[in-house]
Write a protein that holds these residues in place. Sequence first.
Motif: not given
Length: 414
Positions: A290-295, A138-141, A179-186, A170-174
């Motif tokens: 759970q897997s790889t997160i790419m910030d 999951l690459q996050i923006f 990642l819930m701690a940074m959801q305001g920035d996602l 919402e789908q990223c958090l699912k």
Amino acid sequence: MKVVVLGSGVVGLTSAWYLSQAGCDVTVVDRQARAAEETSFANAGQISYGYSSPWAAPGIPKKAIKWLFEEHAPLKVKPSLSPELMSWASKMLLNCQLDKYRINKARMLTIANHSKVCLAELNKQLQLDYQGRTQGTLQIFRNPAQLKAVEKDIQLLEESGTRYQLLDTEQCLKQEPGLMAMQGDLVGGLYLPDDETGDCYLFCQQLQEKAQAAGVQFLYNTEVTRLVVEKQTIVAAQTTAGQIEADAFVVALGSYSKTLLGDLGIDVPIYPVKGYSLTLPIINEQFSPQSTIMDETYKVALTRFDQRIRVAGTAELAGFDPALPEKRLATLNHVVSNLFPDGTDLAQAEYWSGFRPMTPDGTPIIGATPIHNLYTNTGHGTLGWTMACGSAEILSQIVTQQSHQYEALSCHRY
Ligand SMILES: Cc1cc2nc3c(=O)[nH]c(=O)nc-3n(C[C@H](O)[C@H](O)[C@H](O)COP(=O)(O)OP(=O)(O)OC[C@H]3O[C@@H](n4cnc5c(N)ncnc54)[C@H](O)[C@@H]3O)c2cc1C
């Protein structure tokens, strides 16, 4: 055919395995006491077929200037007038044009997707246990500009048949509830469901044992000092344990390939791009990946192994300096604290640095050289773990002259 493989990182080991499976009598030489003690030791653990992209991309020159002044920037440059750095950096800048980026990315995706098939077959055959997972990347923006920029990759993903999904917050958090701690920035993410993860070092230790059992010989604690040439043919590798003769030689020395080949007048455009990682135990499952997160903002990857998290990133252009300065480690600490503040305990972090063998265009250099029995499998940069099995299988086909199907993939011309 007797083949000597120089180097037992993930690329040398997989080369030895596929050459041995193709019927060659293989000897591997490495200066370390065991396999994968250098760059293959503690990388980010992404086996990221879909994320296979060159760093030389449109927009990078502008971003690079901005990054020079940022505290947690993904790129760091030690001021230096080293001719190697100047030459490599100027070639890399030329590869940032959109047309070149498209060609380079398509080549990388082809090798990466071939690797996917090869690794699956290898796992079926050998049942290796390297704490692997098959839950994607999951690459996050964190801003809309990053979401927009990913559009240029989507067409290439489609052309190469790579599955992807664009996700909202919402789908990223699912996908990654921790990642819930940074959801305001996602603001969203790109999910690549077919990507895998795993500990490259564990993979290498197990493959080394299987290769040895299959008849591959390993000479550890043995430094290669030069290749002995007679009439445009390599007759032996000169090592600290004497000369080793063979019919063919494969250079898989990662960032150190350049020196050995340079002594023969073969110039491979590889620069050691330093990166850092830290490994942490998980203390709270609920707040862990759970897997790889790419910030995408920091270009830092966080990968889940069984009960550990590996966090890795930073591209530093500073030559071969293995130091672990506080400032660089602070970037990794910052990202893990921002994404998973309650999942881990930074006090237990183990830090590491390694040198990515980077080519200016991001593609590896696989295949023949101007010396007829000398081959390379090197220059895998940021994606050596991802591309190792496919590259090695291609190399074994070239060395044993079974196929030239993939030779055009490495755009390096001598
Ligand atoms: C921070 C970081 C994160 C990364 N994350 C990822 C990731 O998530 N996914 C991914 O796909 N890739 C990743 N990579 C890249 C990947 O780790 C490399 O591309 C890969 O390890 C390169 O493997 P290699 O076998 O070519 O080189 P190495 O692993 O460096 O192997 C070269 C071998 O040659 C030996 N050697 C060198 N010189 C001599 C000599 N003169 N004589 C004898 N032996 C010699 C060394 O001892 C070594 O064992 C990352 C890299 C870094 C630094």
